[in-house]
Each structure stands twice: as C-alpha cells, then as structure tokens.
Scaffold this motif. Structure first.
Motif, short mmCIF file in Angstrom:
data_model
loop_
_atom_site.label_atom_id
_atom_site.label_comp_id
_atom_site.label_asym_id
_atom_site.label_seq_id
_atom_site.Cartn_x
_atom_site.Cartn_y
_atom_site.Cartn_z
N UNK A 7 1.01 -1.27 -0.16
CA UNK A 7 0.11 -0.21 -0.01
C UNK A 7 0.94 1.30 -0.01
N UNK A 8 1.92 1.27 0.80
CA UNK A 8 2.92 2.49 0.76
C UNK A 8 3.63 2.60 -0.51
N UNK A 9 3.86 1.62 -1.09
CA UNK A 9 4.50 1.72 -2.52
C UNK A 9 3.26 2.50 -3.48
N UNK A 10 2.17 1.97 -3.23
CA UNK A 10 1.12 2.63 -4.35
C UNK A 10 0.71 3.80 -4.33
N UNK A 11 0.99 4.67 -3.17
CA UNK A 11 0.57 5.92 -2.83
C UNK A 11 1.78 7.08 -3.06
N UNK A 12 1.45 8.10 -3.59
CA UNK A 12 2.46 9.07 -3.59
C UNK A 12 1.92 10.61 -3.10
N UNK A 13 2.80 11.14 -2.64
CA UNK A 13 2.28 12.71 -2.23
C UNK A 13 3.40 13.59 -2.89
N UNK A 14 2.70 14.26 -3.80
CA UNK A 14 3.49 15.06 -4.55
C UNK A 14 3.00 16.48 -4.58
N UNK A 15 3.72 17.45 -4.14
CA UNK A 15 3.23 18.76 -3.93
C UNK A 15 2.36 19.38 -5.44
N UNK A 16 2.83 18.86 -6.41
CA UNK A 16 2.17 19.39 -7.74
C UNK A 16 1.02 18.42 -8.10
N UNK A 17 0.67 17.55 -7.25
CA UNK A 17 -0.51 16.76 -7.66
C UNK A 17 -1.55 16.79 -6.45
N UNK A 18 -2.59 17.65 -6.70
CA UNK A 18 -3.47 17.80 -5.47
C UNK A 18 -3.12 18.37 -4.49
N UNK A 19 -1.94 19.27 -4.57
CA UNK A 19 -1.35 20.18 -3.23
C UNK A 19 -0.82 19.14 -2.44
N UNK A 20 -0.25 17.85 -2.72
CA UNK A 20 0.35 17.11 -1.99
C UNK A 20 -0.57 16.14 -1.25
#
Length: 107
Positions: A7-20
C-alpha cells in the motif's frame, strides 16, 4: 509482500498533484476518498465504476493505507462563548454624533 508495504508503494504525495494529497500512483485519485467508500461498504463494482482507472487490489490497499495513515483532521472552528462576552456599552451613532465626537477629541 506485506499488504502495508504494498500500500505504501502504491501511494504518492507530490506537491504538484492535488497540493500534496496522498493519491494512488499514476492517478489523481485521493487514497482516503477511495478508502472511505470501501470502508463505508460501497460495493466494489460501484467504486470501480466511479474510478475506472483503479483495479480491485488498489481499492483494497487504499483501505489498508488509510487505516495505517489516517487523513489529518481539519481543525475545529472555535466558536465564541457568549456567556463570557460582556457588552460594555451599546449606542447607535449617527454621522453628526461621529463628527461632533471627532471635534471634541481634536480640540
């Protein structure tokens, strides 16, 4: 592979995508939205219809991720406790009262 690790590998947090906001990798789908639907008992086919880019395993892993990493809660709005507010003086002012008061303070 451990489901949480998957699950952790499936999820990303990127400030450029939906404000993180944490999203499912390769999509703009917020992981907590999907997990919320799944955990609320929305049928899998309905979730997949709502998010056609997702696969069944991603929906299941979204729930695993959300339980391990809950979404931050919004801060509570503080309301004024009217029992402890004191109005000192209330009066209606007219324009003439305002100008006469300002003359008194400048004199």
């Amino acid at each position: 592979m451990d489901p949480l690790e998957e699950a952790r590998e499936m999820v990303i947090e990127d400030p450029g995508i939906l404000s993180g906001t944490p999203v499912i990798k390769g999509t703009r789908v917020p992981v907590h939205d999907v997990a919320g639907m799944f955990d609320a008992g929305v049928p899998m086919d309905e979730i997949l219809e709502s998010y056609p880019s997702l696969k069944k395993r991603q929906v299941e892993l979204a729930s695993v991720y959300a339980r391990a990493f809950p979404a931050p809660k919004r801060p509570r709005r503080h309301l004024v406790d009217l029992e402890h507010v004191t109005i000192i003086k209330r009066e209606r002012l007219s324009l003439s009262a305002l100008t006469s008061k300002s003359r008194k303070t400048t004199s």
